[in-house]
Design a protein around this motif. Sequence first.
Motif, PDB file in Angstrom:
ATOM      1  N   ILE A 434      -3.664  -6.121   3.044  1.00  0.00           N
ATOM      2  CA  ILE A 434      -2.719  -5.219   2.368  1.00  0.00           C
ATOM      3  C   ILE A 434      -3.463  -3.928   2.040  1.00  0.00           C
ATOM      4  CG2 ILE A 434      -1.280  -4.888   0.304  1.00  0.00           C
ATOM      5  CD1 ILE A 434      -0.217  -6.897   2.474  1.00  0.00           C
ATOM      6  N   ASP A 435      -2.939  -2.857   2.591  1.00  0.00           N
ATOM      7  CA  ASP A 435      -3.636  -1.579   2.559  1.00  0.00           C
ATOM      8  C   ASP A 435      -2.960  -0.661   1.544  1.00  0.00           C
ATOM      9  OD1 ASP A 435      -5.318   0.421   3.347  1.00  0.00           O
ATOM     10  OD2 ASP A 435      -4.308   0.817   5.259  1.00  0.00           O
ATOM     11  N   ALA A 436      -3.159  -0.997   0.256  1.00  0.00           N
ATOM     12  CA  ALA A 436      -2.492  -0.236  -0.811  1.00  0.00           C
ATOM     13  C   ALA A 436      -3.195   1.101  -1.014  1.00  0.00           C
ATOM     14  CB  ALA A 436      -2.512  -1.046  -2.104  1.00  0.00           C
ATOM     15  N   VAL A 437      -2.410   2.146  -1.272  1.00  0.00           N
ATOM     16  CA  VAL A 437      -2.985   3.447  -1.605  1.00  0.00           C
ATOM     17  C   VAL A 437      -2.182   4.044  -2.762  1.00  0.00           C
ATOM     18  CG1 VAL A 437      -3.783   3.972   0.747  1.00  0.00           C
ATOM     19  CG2 VAL A 437      -1.498   4.674   0.047  1.00  0.00           C
ATOM     20  N   LEU A 438      -2.809   5.002  -3.427  1.00  0.00           N
ATOM     21  CA  LEU A 438      -2.086   5.773  -4.449  1.00  0.00           C
ATOM     22  C   LEU A 438      -1.973   7.199  -3.944  1.00  0.00           C
ATOM     23  CD1 LEU A 438      -3.828   4.592  -7.770  1.00  0.00           C
ATOM     24  CD2 LEU A 438      -1.669   3.809  -6.776  1.00  0.00           C
ATOM     25  N   LEU A 439      -0.777   7.746  -4.028  1.00  0.00           N
ATOM     26  CA  LEU A 439      -0.587   9.124  -3.587  1.00  0.00           C
ATOM     27  C   LEU A 439      -0.309  10.008  -4.801  1.00  0.00           C
ATOM     28  CD1 LEU A 439       1.643   8.663  -0.410  1.00  0.00           C
ATOM     29  CD2 LEU A 439      -0.841   8.631  -0.576  1.00  0.00           C
ATOM     30  N   GLY A 440      -0.891  11.202  -4.764  1.00  0.00           N
ATOM     31  CA  GLY A 440      -0.681  12.155  -5.850  1.00  0.00           C
ATOM     32  C   GLY A 440       0.590  12.959  -5.621  1.00  0.00           C
ATOM     33  N   ALA A 441       0.862  13.869  -6.554  1.00  0.00           N
ATOM     34  CA  ALA A 441       2.085  14.674  -6.466  1.00  0.00           C
ATOM     35  C   ALA A 441       2.118  15.482  -5.169  1.00  0.00           C
ATOM     36  CB  ALA A 441       2.162  15.596  -7.679  1.00  0.00           C
ATOM     37  N   ASP A 442       0.923  15.830  -4.658  1.00  0.00           N
ATOM     38  CA  ASP A 442       0.865  16.605  -3.414  1.00  0.00           C
ATOM     39  C   ASP A 442       0.961  15.718  -2.168  1.00  0.00           C
ATOM     40  OD1 ASP A 442      -1.492  15.259  -3.644  1.00  0.00           O
ATOM     41  OD2 ASP A 442      -2.803  17.020  -3.505  1.00  0.00           O
ATOM     42  N   GLY A 443       1.142  14.413  -2.377  1.00  0.00           N
ATOM     43  CA  GLY A 443       1.278  13.505  -1.234  1.00  0.00           C
ATOM     44  C   GLY A 443      -0.057  13.064  -0.644  1.00  0.00           C
ATOM     45  N   VAL A 453       1.562   7.342  -7.010  1.00  0.00           N
ATOM     46  CA  VAL A 453       2.664   6.551  -6.467  1.00  0.00           C
ATOM     47  C   VAL A 453       2.063   5.488  -5.547  1.00  0.00           C
ATOM     48  CG1 VAL A 453       4.665   6.665  -4.955  1.00  0.00           C
ATOM     49  CG2 VAL A 453       4.258   8.475  -6.618  1.00  0.00           C
ATOM     50  N   LEU A 454       2.507   4.252  -5.742  1.00  0.00           N
ATOM     51  CA  LEU A 454       1.940   3.146  -4.954  1.00  0.00           C
ATOM     52  C   LEU A 454       2.625   3.084  -3.587  1.00  0.00           C
ATOM     53  CD1 LEU A 454       0.135   0.580  -4.919  1.00  0.00           C
ATOM     54  CD2 LEU A 454       2.084  -0.665  -5.878  1.00  0.00           C
ATOM     55  N   CYS A 455       1.804   3.167  -2.550  1.00  0.00           N
ATOM     56  CA  CYS A 455       2.325   3.098  -1.177  1.00  0.00           C
ATOM     57  C   CYS A 455       1.453   2.144  -0.363  1.00  0.00           C
ATOM     58  CB  CYS A 455       2.282   4.475  -0.517  1.00  0.00           C
ATOM     59  SG  CYS A 455       3.509   5.612  -1.182  1.00  0.00           S
ATOM     60  N   MET A 456       1.953   1.735   0.784  1.00  0.00           N
ATOM     61  CA  MET A 456       1.194   0.882   1.696  1.00  0.00           C
ATOM     62  C   MET A 456       0.964   1.668   2.985  1.00  0.00           C
ATOM     63  SD  MET A 456       0.831  -1.868  -0.010  1.00  0.00           S
ATOM     64  CE  MET A 456       1.403  -1.968  -1.715  1.00  0.00           C
ATOM     65  N   ARG A 457      -0.307   1.686   3.402  1.00  0.00           N
ATOM     66  CA  ARG A 457      -0.609   2.467   4.606  1.00  0.00           C
ATOM     67  C   ARG A 457      -0.280   1.663   5.865  1.00  0.00           C
ATOM     68  NH1 ARG A 457      -6.072   5.277   3.907  1.00  0.00           N
ATOM     69  NH2 ARG A 457      -6.507   3.127   3.439  1.00  0.00           N
ATOM     70  N   TYR A 486       4.528   3.225   3.604  1.00  0.00           N
ATOM     71  CA  TYR A 486       5.687   2.547   3.010  1.00  0.00           C
ATOM     72  C   TYR A 486       5.680   2.898   1.523  1.00  0.00           C
ATOM     73  CZ  TYR A 486       8.185  -1.234   0.652  1.00  0.00           C
ATOM     74  OH  TYR A 486       9.024  -1.943  -0.162  1.00  0.00           O
ATOM     75  N   PHE A 487       6.807   3.402   1.037  1.00  0.00           N
ATOM     76  CA  PHE A 487       6.932   3.850  -0.351  1.00  0.00           C
ATOM     77  C   PHE A 487       7.517   2.711  -1.186  1.00  0.00           C
ATOM     78  CE2 PHE A 487      10.089   6.051  -3.264  1.00  0.00           C
ATOM     79  CZ  PHE A 487       9.162   6.346  -4.247  1.00  0.00           C
ATOM     80  N   THR A 488       6.803   2.297  -2.237  1.00  0.00           N
ATOM     81  CA  THR A 488       7.238   1.131  -3.012  1.00  0.00           C
ATOM     82  C   THR A 488       8.248   1.478  -4.101  1.00  0.00           C
ATOM     83  OG1 THR A 488       5.542   1.378  -4.710  1.00  0.00           O
ATOM     84  CG2 THR A 488       4.939   0.066  -2.773  1.00  0.00           C
ATOM     85  N   GLY A 489       8.248   2.739  -4.558  1.00  0.00           N
ATOM     86  CA  GLY A 489       9.095   3.090  -5.701  1.00  0.00           C
ATOM     87  C   GLY A 489       8.405   2.845  -7.033  1.00  0.00           C
ATOM     88  N   ASP A 490       7.195   2.278  -6.991  1.00  0.00           N
ATOM     89  CA  ASP A 490       6.440   2.020  -8.221  1.00  0.00           C
ATOM     90  C   ASP A 490       5.279   2.996  -8.357  1.00  0.00           C
ATOM     91  OD1 ASP A 490       7.263  -0.416  -9.797  1.00  0.00           O
ATOM     92  OD2 ASP A 490       7.267  -1.251  -7.788  1.00  0.00           O
ATOM     93  N   GLY A 491       4.892   3.208  -9.607  1.00  0.00           N
ATOM     94  CA  GLY A 491       3.673   3.943  -9.877  1.00  0.00           C
ATOM     95  C   GLY A 491       2.582   2.954 -10.251  1.00  0.00           C
ATOM     96  N   ALA A 492       1.329   3.345 -10.075  1.00  0.00           N
ATOM     97  CA  ALA A 492       0.225   2.449 -10.452  1.00  0.00           C
ATOM     98  C   ALA A 492      -1.012   3.269 -10.791  1.00  0.00           C
ATOM     99  CB  ALA A 492      -0.076   1.474  -9.323  1.00  0.00           C
ATOM    100  N   ARG A 493      -1.900   2.599 -11.514  1.00  0.00           N
ATOM    101  CA  ARG A 493      -3.196   3.182 -11.873  1.00  0.00           C
ATOM    102  C   ARG A 493      -4.259   2.298 -11.254  1.00  0.00           C
ATOM    103  NH1 ARG A 493      -6.602   2.233 -16.008  1.00  0.00           N
ATOM    104  NH2 ARG A 493      -5.251   0.724 -17.046  1.00  0.00           N
TER     105      ARG A 493
END
Length: 636
Positions: A434-443, A453-457, A486-493
């Motif tokens: 599972i290739d989780a990433v966090l994206l900032g406001a600039d994507g 924003v929690l996404c999957m690469r 893939y955009f999860t709709g969730d935020g994460a730290r």
Amino acid sequence: MTSTAAHNHEAPEHLPPIFRWHEMQQRAALDPDAHWMDLAMRLAWFTAPTEALNAAGRWFDGGKLNACYNAVDRHLEMRGDQLALIWQGESPEEKRELTYRALHREVCRMANVLMRFGVKEGDRVAIHLPAIAEGVIAMLACARIGAIHMVLFGGFSAEAIADRIADADAKLIITADVGRRGPKRVPFKKTIDAALTHLPPDQIDTILVMSVTHEDVPMQEGRDHLLAPLISAAPDTLPCVTRDANDPLFLLYTSGSTGKPKGVIHGTGGYLTWASFTQNVVFDHREGDIFWCTADLGWITGHSYVAYGPLCNGGTILIYEGMPSYPDPGQWWRVIEKYRVTSFYTSPTVIRALMREGDDVPGACDLNSLRVLGSVGEPISREAWEWFYRVIGRNRCHVVDTWWQTETGGIMISPVPGIVEGEPSAATLPLPGIDAVLLGADGREIKGEGEGVLCMRRPWPGRALSIWKNDALFQKIYLAPYPGYYFTGDGARRDGNGHYWITGRVDDVINVSGHRIGSAEIEDVLADDRDIAECAAIGIPHPMKGQAVVVFIVPRDTARADMLPEHARQIVSRRIGRYAVPEHIYVVHDLPKTRSGKNVRRLLRKIASGEKDGFGDLSTLSDPECIERLLEATPM
Ligand code: PRX
């Protein structure tokens, strides 16, 4: 890989070599396709796949299998006499135990009944049942003959059911006379009858009715049939059809931030691989385990962890029909004691409710059989996590706070017993591959510590195939917002150890007691009403439910304002279900809007949470004065 020293658990050495974690992680990173193929080999394939993900985005293409064969038939030789399913009703005498052999017979019978009523491969079958064994049996029977099941949550209203049946174009419904919720009776068959009044007369050919309390329910000649006699009379064998890895296994409707609920499609090979792998590792599944997942079958958790995951792994599942605190708050703990449950998977809402009853209630039960405690569906507070660990787990069980979604098919980010220990409120680490990433406001991807924003690469096998009849929408919701992810709709730290902490939805989805409700879903049904000029639904924190729905309504005619809150409650209950009924409804003069006419939900959330100031820059509002009027209209 980190492992907190606070726990002194053995590493799961009993697991086969595929579960040597570090090797698996390395393989997943260096050669993901080989990793996914390793996982797929957990299943029994009629024709094994030759590749993991192909260029067309299909998983295990060319592979052929049957999900029911994997959940039931493959175990007959080795564990035919082992219990597959235990059903327990509210009173101790009401119980049913099915070995794998007995489950096989029941599933074949039900599948024969479905065939007799003309259900063919690819047809959609709606299942609307209380928590009885027939729910799982019906799902497996559909899978056996290649029909696509769509389980409808018991709490949906007639209109919500009608919408889903129409969208999926189902012809047959399996339901019950009534369900039991503590002292109450839930009218399943009557709700289905009411749903049919919203559908074209030729939509549903057949309704099969399971008698739970033998209630006298209206039966329409030629269309409605009692299920039990049909099952008893049906042959108890039937071969499994062969399905392609990418054939749909089921549809499950879920809410997003816009529009009506969508029929998420899960495939066969990829979904089953992921459900079985994740159940095995996250719950450290062992021979003899008694696995109790308390989710309703109508949610994804019920699909992956009541039914498919544990059954694919040859486990014994427990289904309990009844509420946690009825007839008294010790009821569920006594079920654990009675069946020596080893793995208990529930929601923070349940944990919060039972925690309120005090420590003595579970303290009076022998919970020593428990080994793994799971939480899912919503954020779990530190307090609730610690109570679960200390009072239920007696400081010696693993607690796994599992993050995932309907669309992900199975658990994505979670502790793993003996390998990645949990810590209060942290989902911890993504599972191998599972290739989780966090994206900032600039994507852009945020590296190291940070919040985004929690996404999957990379894709993973459990990911939904699409949305029923609307692939363009699937692309738009999940793949277009951040191209390549893939955009999860969730935020994460992410903390310094690389552990993830879920911060909640970044879109307009409200999570009430783990039930996902789109704000647009509520707004749409209210906006249809002629007394309502405008409305906005938001979620605010709630001590018991996690979040509560709050609705602001602008009346068309202020003279009718007083009746609007009750009227709006009834609309939501009738068109969506009681679980979505707003906690508070405020009738207001107008809503805060930007100059381009968009509701400013951020401000509504603050006002509904009782904040009186600190609203920030209001210059973007078309009418900043509106805040004063709103504060007057929402006394708290
Ligand atoms: O916001 C996340 C929350 O529930 C959403 C998914 O809801 P649903 O598709 O109904 O599936 C629920 C069961 C998998 C997620 O987007 N969520 C789920 N698990 C957690 C969670 N939030 C915090 N912590 C979790 N463990």
